[in-house]
Design a protein around this motif. Structure first.
Motif, short mmCIF file in Angstrom:
data_model
loop_
_atom_site.label_atom_id
_atom_site.label_comp_id
_atom_site.label_asym_id
_atom_site.label_seq_id
_atom_site.Cartn_x
_atom_site.Cartn_y
_atom_site.Cartn_z
N PHE A 134 -17.31 -3.89 0.06
CA PHE A 134 -17.79 -2.52 -0.07
C PHE A 134 -17.59 -1.76 1.25
N GLU A 135 -17.91 -2.42 2.36
CA GLU A 135 -17.82 -1.78 3.67
C GLU A 135 -16.38 -1.61 4.15
N ARG A 136 -15.45 -2.39 3.61
CA ARG A 136 -14.09 -2.43 4.15
C ARG A 136 -13.03 -1.83 3.22
N TYR A 137 -13.46 -1.27 2.13
CA TYR A 137 -12.52 -0.68 1.17
C TYR A 137 -11.77 0.50 1.79
N ILE A 138 -10.44 0.55 1.58
CA ILE A 138 -9.59 1.63 2.10
C ILE A 138 -9.10 2.55 0.99
N GLY A 139 -8.54 1.96 -0.07
CA GLY A 139 -7.97 2.77 -1.13
C GLY A 139 -7.31 1.91 -2.20
N ALA A 140 -6.69 2.57 -3.18
CA ALA A 140 -6.07 1.86 -4.29
C ALA A 140 -4.77 2.53 -4.69
N PRO A 175 -8.00 -1.90 -14.58
CA PRO A 175 -7.47 -3.24 -14.36
C PRO A 175 -5.97 -3.22 -14.11
N GLY A 176 -5.54 -3.96 -13.11
CA GLY A 176 -4.13 -4.00 -12.73
C GLY A 176 -3.81 -3.15 -11.52
N ASP A 177 -4.72 -2.23 -11.15
CA ASP A 177 -4.51 -1.44 -9.92
C ASP A 177 -4.66 -2.35 -8.70
N LEU A 178 -3.96 -2.00 -7.65
CA LEU A 178 -4.08 -2.75 -6.39
C LEU A 178 -5.14 -2.09 -5.52
N VAL A 179 -6.03 -2.90 -4.96
CA VAL A 179 -7.07 -2.39 -4.07
C VAL A 179 -6.86 -2.96 -2.68
N PHE A 180 -7.15 -2.15 -1.67
CA PHE A 180 -6.82 -2.51 -0.29
C PHE A 180 -8.03 -2.38 0.63
N PHE A 181 -8.06 -3.25 1.64
CA PHE A 181 -9.20 -3.33 2.53
C PHE A 181 -8.74 -3.51 3.98
N SER A 182 -9.60 -3.12 4.90
CA SER A 182 -9.37 -3.35 6.32
C SER A 182 -10.32 -4.45 6.76
N THR A 183 -9.78 -5.61 7.16
CA THR A 183 -10.62 -6.75 7.50
C THR A 183 -10.52 -7.09 8.99
N TYR A 184 -9.55 -7.93 9.36
CA TYR A 184 -9.50 -8.41 10.74
C TYR A 184 -8.78 -7.47 11.70
N THR A 185 -8.11 -6.46 11.20
CA THR A 185 -7.39 -5.55 12.08
C THR A 185 -7.43 -4.14 11.52
N TYR A 236 -1.45 6.90 -5.72
CA TYR A 236 -2.83 6.81 -5.25
C TYR A 236 -3.80 6.98 -6.41
N VAL A 237 -4.85 6.15 -6.42
CA VAL A 237 -5.86 6.19 -7.47
C VAL A 237 -7.24 6.39 -6.85
N PRO A 238 -7.96 7.44 -7.24
CA PRO A 238 -9.34 7.62 -6.75
C PRO A 238 -10.20 6.44 -7.19
N ILE A 239 -11.20 6.13 -6.41
CA ILE A 239 -12.05 4.98 -6.68
C ILE A 239 -12.72 5.06 -8.06
N ASN A 240 -13.04 6.28 -8.50
CA ASN A 240 -13.72 6.43 -9.79
C ASN A 240 -12.76 6.39 -10.97
N SER A 241 -11.46 6.20 -10.71
CA SER A 241 -10.47 6.14 -11.78
C SER A 241 -9.76 4.78 -11.83
N LEU A 242 -10.30 3.80 -11.13
CA LEU A 242 -9.67 2.47 -11.10
C LEU A 242 -9.59 1.86 -12.50
N TYR A 273 0.82 -1.21 0.00
CA TYR A 273 0.00 0.00 0.00
C TYR A 273 0.86 1.26 0.00
N SER A 274 2.10 1.13 0.44
CA SER A 274 2.99 2.29 0.47
C SER A 274 3.64 2.57 -0.89
N LYS A 275 3.44 1.66 -1.85
CA LYS A 275 4.05 1.81 -3.17
C LYS A 275 3.05 2.37 -4.19
#
Length: 261
Positions: free
Chosen positions: A251-257, A206-216, A198-204, A193-195
Motif C-alpha cells: 500500500f505504501e509503495r504503490y506507484i501505478g498500473a 485482473p491482468g493489469d500490471l501493478v508497479f511498486f517502489s521497493t529497494y530503490t 496507464y490505468v487509474p487505481i480505481n479502474s484496475l 512500466y513503459s508499455k
C-alpha cells in the motif's frame, strides 16, 4: 577550485544543513543494485558475470561502456553512467546509510523536493484509502488465460534473474506468464512500466500490471493484478504469492498500473 574538485571527488558537498553525495558504484561494492547494473551491461551487449559483486571484470565492462558512450572512462558507475545505463537517476537514501555493502555518502534530496515527494506519497495514500476494492469482473479470454497461467506458479521460489519455473524474479515472472499467452513484454520492471496504457487505481482489472517502489527509487517491483486489491508476484522472501495491496507494505509503495491486454 581545487577544494571544490576534492569535494566532488569524495562525493560530498555541504550546503547549509544538508549534505549532498553520490552513491557511486566501484570495485568492492556488492548487492542487488550491483546485480542490476551487471544485468543492464549484459543486455547492452557487454560480457560480465552477474554475481552481485563489483569486481575487475565489471569495472572493465563499465569502462568499455563508458568509452562507447563517450563518457568519462574510469570504471566507476557515477550519476552520468548510471543514467545512461539504466535510463533513470541514481537512487537516493539518507546520508551515512549502508549501501552497496559499505557506508557511503549518497545524494540527499533538497528539503523542498523531499516535501514534494512526501506530499505525493500522502496524496497517493489518501487516494488508495477511498478505493472500492470489492468488484465483480467479467473477464475476457485473454484476462482469464493470464489469471490461470499466473496462479499455476504459486509457490515457485524466487531466483534473482530467474525467468523460468526453476525460479522467477518479479519481472521475469510477468514476462514468462504473458509470453505463455502469446504476449511479448520487456525483461525488466521499469521497461514493462513503459508499455501499455496507464490505468487509474480505481479502474484496475485482473491482468493489469501493478508497479511498486521497493529497494530503490522508481519502479523496482511489479506484479499482476488479480482483483479485489490483490496481486500476484515473485517476492524475494516467499517466491510466487498473492499479496494484498490495500494496506501495509505494498500500500505504501504503490506507484501505478498499466494495461497490456
Amino acid at each position: 577550485m581545487k577544494i571544490l574538485k576534492a569535494l566532488l571527488t569524495t562525493g560530498i558537498i555541504a550546503v547549509g544543513l544538508f549534505s549532498i553525495g553520490y552513491a557511486d558504484y566501484f570495485v568492492g561494492d556488492q548487492g542487488n543494485e550491483v546485480r542490476m547494473l551487471q544485468q543492464r551491461l549484459i543486455k547492452a551487449g557487454y560480457d560480465v558475470t552477474v554475481d552481485g559483486v563489483y569486481g575487475q571484470g565489471t569495472a572493465r565492462a563499465v569502462k568499455l561502456f563508458q568509452k562507447n558512450k563517450k563518457l568519462t572512462v574510469d570504471g566507476v558507475v557515477g550519476d552520468e553512467t548510471y543514467r545512461e545505463l539504466t535510463g533513470r537517476t541514481m537512487p537516493t537514501i539518507k546520508s551515512g546509510s549502508k549501501v552497496n555493502g559499505r557506508h557511503t555518502p549518497v545524494k540527499v534530496e533538497s528539503k523542498s523536493k523531499g516535501n514534494k515527494e512526501n506530499k505525493k506519497k500522502e496524496s497517493n495514500k489518501n487516494h488508495l484509502e477511498h478505493i472500492n476494492w470489492n468488484k465483480t469482473y467479467t473477464l475476457t479470454g485473454k484476462e482469464q488465460g493470464i489469471m490461470n497461467e499466473a496462479k499455476k506458479y504459486i509457490g515457485i521460489p524466487y531466483r534473482f534473474g530467474g525467468t523460468d519455473v526453476n525460479g522467477f524474479d518479479c519481472s521475469g515472472f510477468i514476462q514468462y506468464v504473458f509470453n505463455r499467452q502469446g504476449i511479448k513484454l520487456p525483461r525488466s520492471a521499469d521497461e514493462q512500466y513503459s508499455k501499455g496504457k496507464y490505468v487509474p487505481i480505481n479502474s484496475l482489472e485482473p491482468g493489469d500490471l501493478v508497479f511498486f517502489s521497493t529497494y530503490t527509487e522508481g519502479v523496482s517491483h511489479s506484479g499482476i493484478y488479480v482483483g479485489n486489491g490483490d496481486f500476484i508476484s515473485a517476492t524475494t522472501s516467499k517466491g510466487i504469492i498473492v499479496s494484498d495491496m490495500k494496506s501495509g507494505y505494498w500500500f505504501e509503495r504503490y506507484i501505478g498500473a498499466k494495461r497490456i491486454l
